[in-house]
Design a protein around this motif. Structure first.
Motif, PDB file in Angstrom:
ATOM      1  N   LEU A  11     -31.482  65.682 117.336  1.00 29.41           N
ATOM      2  CA  LEU A  11     -32.324  66.529 116.476  1.00 29.41           C
ATOM      3  C   LEU A  11     -33.138  65.713 115.479  1.00 29.41           C
ATOM      4  CD1 LEU A  11     -29.767  69.390 115.620  1.00 29.41           C
ATOM      5  CD2 LEU A  11     -31.302  69.191 117.593  1.00 29.41           C
ATOM      6  N   ARG A  12     -32.866  64.428 115.367  1.00 27.53           N
ATOM      7  CA  ARG A  12     -33.546  63.606 114.360  1.00 27.53           C
ATOM      8  C   ARG A  12     -35.041  63.545 114.588  1.00 27.53           C
ATOM      9  NH1 ARG A  12     -32.943  58.070 113.171  1.00 27.53           N
ATOM     10  NH2 ARG A  12     -32.975  57.556 115.391  1.00 27.53           N
ATOM     11  N   ALA A  13     -35.804  63.655 113.501  1.00 29.23           N
ATOM     12  CA  ALA A  13     -37.258  63.530 113.641  1.00 29.23           C
ATOM     13  C   ALA A  13     -37.623  62.154 114.195  1.00 29.23           C
ATOM     14  CB  ALA A  13     -37.922  63.761 112.287  1.00 29.23           C
ATOM     15  N   ALA A  14     -36.914  61.110 113.748  1.00 25.81           N
ATOM     16  CA  ALA A  14     -37.234  59.740 114.181  1.00 25.81           C
ATOM     17  C   ALA A  14     -36.406  59.318 115.393  1.00 25.81           C
ATOM     18  CB  ALA A  14     -37.007  58.768 113.028  1.00 25.81           C
ATOM     19  N   SER A  15     -35.918  60.283 116.137  1.00 28.40           N
ATOM     20  CA  SER A  15     -35.037  60.012 117.271  1.00 28.40           C
ATOM     21  C   SER A  15     -35.709  59.144 118.340  1.00 28.40           C
ATOM     22  CB  SER A  15     -34.636  61.368 117.877  1.00 28.40           C
ATOM     23  OG  SER A  15     -34.287  61.233 119.231  1.00 28.40           O
ATOM     24  N   SER A  16     -34.963  58.143 118.816  1.00 24.17           N
ATOM     25  CA  SER A  16     -35.480  57.314 119.912  1.00 24.17           C
ATOM     26  C   SER A  16     -35.474  58.102 121.227  1.00 24.17           C
ATOM     27  CB  SER A  16     -34.670  56.029 120.034  1.00 24.17           C
ATOM     28  OG  SER A  16     -33.286  56.300 120.037  1.00 24.17           O
ATOM     29  N   ALA A  17     -34.553  59.036 121.372  1.00 24.30           N
ATOM     30  CA  ALA A  17     -34.555  59.877 122.570  1.00 24.30           C
ATOM     31  C   ALA A  17     -35.804  60.766 122.583  1.00 24.30           C
ATOM     32  CB  ALA A  17     -33.290  60.735 122.616  1.00 24.30           C
ATOM     33  N   VAL A 109     -30.537  57.258 126.197  1.00 24.32           N
ATOM     34  CA  VAL A 109     -31.193  56.333 125.275  1.00 24.32           C
ATOM     35  C   VAL A 109     -30.160  55.901 124.245  1.00 24.32           C
ATOM     36  CG1 VAL A 109     -33.107  56.066 123.650  1.00 24.32           C
ATOM     37  CG2 VAL A 109     -33.336  57.667 125.568  1.00 24.32           C
ATOM     38  N   SER A 110     -30.102  54.588 123.991  1.00 19.33           N
ATOM     39  CA  SER A 110     -29.083  54.110 123.064  1.00 19.33           C
ATOM     40  C   SER A 110     -29.600  52.939 122.243  1.00 19.33           C
ATOM     41  CB  SER A 110     -27.845  53.674 123.867  1.00 19.33           C
ATOM     42  OG  SER A 110     -26.975  52.911 123.063  1.00 19.33           O
ATOM     43  N   GLY A 111     -29.050  52.837 121.035  1.00 23.06           N
ATOM     44  CA  GLY A 111     -29.325  51.658 120.230  1.00 23.06           C
ATOM     45  C   GLY A 111     -28.589  50.439 120.748  1.00 23.06           C
TER      46      GLY A 111
END
Ligand SMILES: Cc1cc2nc3c(=O)[nH]c(=O)nc-3n(C[C@H](O)[C@H](O)[C@H](O)COP(=O)(O)O)c2cc1C
Length: 175
Positions: A11-17, A109-111
């Motif tokens: 749900l993050r606005a800056a999500s990498s996914a 997607v992962s860090g």
């Protein structure tokens, strides 16, 4: 053009996914009509909750889609709870829900270096439990995603090329 519903697992606005999902949408915008599910609007799953508008919209979106694209991070070695919650809402009636026979494509997607491979396996297992059809292909993982984003956009050409190779047959299978 086939209709593809993107279900992001973050749900993050800056999500990498989400950044990855946007990159896929931009690359395939001429080949499919994309819609994005707002799974953050869904209440916690509760079979006593009837006629919730966000649930109705989500179920309708899954039902109307020719294919579903999951783009999700891995949380604690599995799929994020918010994603599982959304899936559970659209999973009834059991074995006869809007997910039955629905073509699905998974991107994790992962860090970290594993790219969410465990979430990828768990999501396939969950989709199988709803008789959805997970597209057979090489697993699309975006590892160390933070290094592959430039100002919130997925710019790694190797990853984007791999996504093109694997996602194109999925789109063509829906046509
Ligand atoms: C609660 C939580 C659990 C996490 N667990 C994992 C994990 O099991 N495996 C992994 O590779 N990354 C894990 N991470 C790191 C995520 O890969 C990283 O935060 C990623 O950027 C989250 O996706 P997003 O940018 O789309 O929000 C976790 C992050 C959070 C917040």
């Amino acid at each position: 053009m086939p209709k593809i519903l993107i279900i992001p697992g973050s749900l993050r606005a800056a999500s990498s996914a989400r950044a990855t999902a946007r990159a896929i949408e931009a690359r395939f915008v001429d080949k499919a009509d994309f819609d994005v599910a707002d799974i953050g609007a869904l209440p916690h799953y509760n079979a006593d909750v009837l006629n919730d508008p966000a649930v109705a919209r989500f179920v309708e979106q899954v039902g109307a889609a020719d294919g579903v694209l999951f783009v999700t991070p891995e949380y604690n070695y599995s799929i994020p709870g918010v994603l599982k919650n959304a899936i559970d809402w659209a999973s009834r009636p059991a074995y006869a829900s809007v997910f039955k026979d629905k073509p699905c494509f998974i991107v994790t997607v992962s860090g970290g270096v594993t790219g969410g491979v465990r979430a990828q396996a768990h999501l396939k297992y969950v989709l199988n439990g709803m008789l959805a059809r997970t597209h057979p292909c090489k697993e699309v993982l975006v590892t160390q995603a933070n290094d592959k984003l430039t100002e919130g956009v997925l710019t790694d050409e190797a990853v984007l090329g791999f996504i093109d190779t694997e996602f194109t047959p999925f789109i063509e299978s829906l046509a």
